[in-house]
Design an enzyme around this catalytic site. Sequence first.
Site, PDB file in Angstrom:
ATOM      1  N   GLY A 123       0.816  -1.210   0.000  1.00 16.99           N
ATOM      2  CA  GLY A 123       0.000   0.000   0.000  1.00 16.99           C
ATOM      3  C   GLY A 123       0.840   1.247   0.000  1.00 16.99           C
ATOM      4  O   GLY A 123       2.049   1.214  -0.228  1.00 16.99           O
ATOM      5  N   THR A 124       0.164   2.359   0.253  1.00 14.51           N
ATOM      6  CA  THR A 124       0.869   3.633   0.342  1.00 14.51           C
ATOM      7  C   THR A 124       0.856   4.111   1.792  1.00 14.51           C
ATOM      8  O   THR A 124       0.074   3.630   2.608  1.00 14.51           O
ATOM      9  CB  THR A 124       0.194   4.710  -0.541  1.00 14.51           C
ATOM     10  N   GLU A 152      -3.785   0.643   8.202  1.00 20.25           N
ATOM     11  CA  GLU A 152      -4.107  -0.794   8.208  1.00 20.25           C
ATOM     12  C   GLU A 152      -3.099  -1.703   8.910  1.00 20.25           C
ATOM     13  O   GLU A 152      -3.479  -2.750   9.454  1.00 20.25           O
ATOM     14  CB  GLU A 152      -4.242  -1.303   6.753  1.00 20.25           C
ATOM     15  N   ASP A 196       2.865  10.662   0.225  1.00 21.42           N
ATOM     16  CA  ASP A 196       2.783  12.071   0.631  1.00 21.42           C
ATOM     17  C   ASP A 196       3.659  12.298   1.853  1.00 21.42           C
ATOM     18  O   ASP A 196       3.883  11.379   2.639  1.00 21.42           O
ATOM     19  CB  ASP A 196       1.334  12.479   0.929  1.00 21.42           C
TER      20      ASP A 196
END
Length: 231
Positions: free
Chosen positions: A89-90, A181, A204
Site C-alpha cells: 500500500g501507500t 491498516e 505524501d
Amino acid sequence: MSIHIGAQPGEIAETVLLPGDPLRAKYVAENLLEDAQCYNEVRGMYGYTGTYKGKKVSIQGSGMGIPSISIYAHELIHEYQVKTLIRVGTCGCLQEEMELGSVLLAIGASSDSNTNNMVFNGLQYSPTADFTLLDKAYHTAEGMGMKVVVGNVLSTDLFYMDDPQRYHVWIDHNIVGIDMESSALYTLAARSNVQALSILTVSDNIITGQVSSSQDRQEKFMDMIKLALEI
Ligand code: HPA
C-alpha cells in the site's frame, strides 16, 4: 464462501498480497500474474489467484482502514487457511527528509485505533512484522537494487487530522510512516500464528506537504508489487 469473499475452498493461495485498492488487485492480476482467475467481486473488492514464476499467489483488495482490512484478513486466515499476508500500500511520511516514492518495510505498527482497546482492554501491545518475511524482503530488495527503509509506522483511524500537532508524539518516537491498516494486519496475523508484512510506498509527506502525482504513484506501486511477488 465467506461473508465478504465469494471464493470456493482452494481458490485462494496460501500467500495473498493485499492492496487497499481493489482496482490495483485487478491491474496486477491482469498484468503480472499468469492464468489469473477472479474469485471475488463481492462489494467490488476484487480478488484474483494466478501464478508468478510458477508459484500460486492471490491478490485481494483490502479496502481502507483497520475495520476493512480486519474483515478480509480474518476471513482469509480463518475461512481460506491463508498463511502469508503481505500488505502492499501507500503511506504518508512523518520524516522531513524522506523522499516521495521511498519504499518502507514496516517493522512495527503503532496505532491510535480504538480497536486496540477493544481487544487489549487498556493493555499495550506492540504489533510487529514477521521477521522471516521482513528479512527476505530486505535482502530481496537489496538484490534488486532497490533502496528500502525499515521503520516503525503509525496506523491511524483518521486520514484527515485537524490538528497536525497530534503527530508530534509519534514523530518524537521515530515513527517514519503513517497508514491506516498495518497494526491490525500484524495483530490478527500474530493471533493466528501466520506471517504478515506491510510494504509501503511513500505517497505524501505530511511535514513538507508534498504529494505524489498519480503517475508516480502507479510506477512506484509496480516496483513495490514486484518486490512483494519476488518474496
Ligand atoms: N495518512 C494515513 N494514511 C495514508 C496517508 C496519510 O497521509 N497516505 C497514505 N496512506
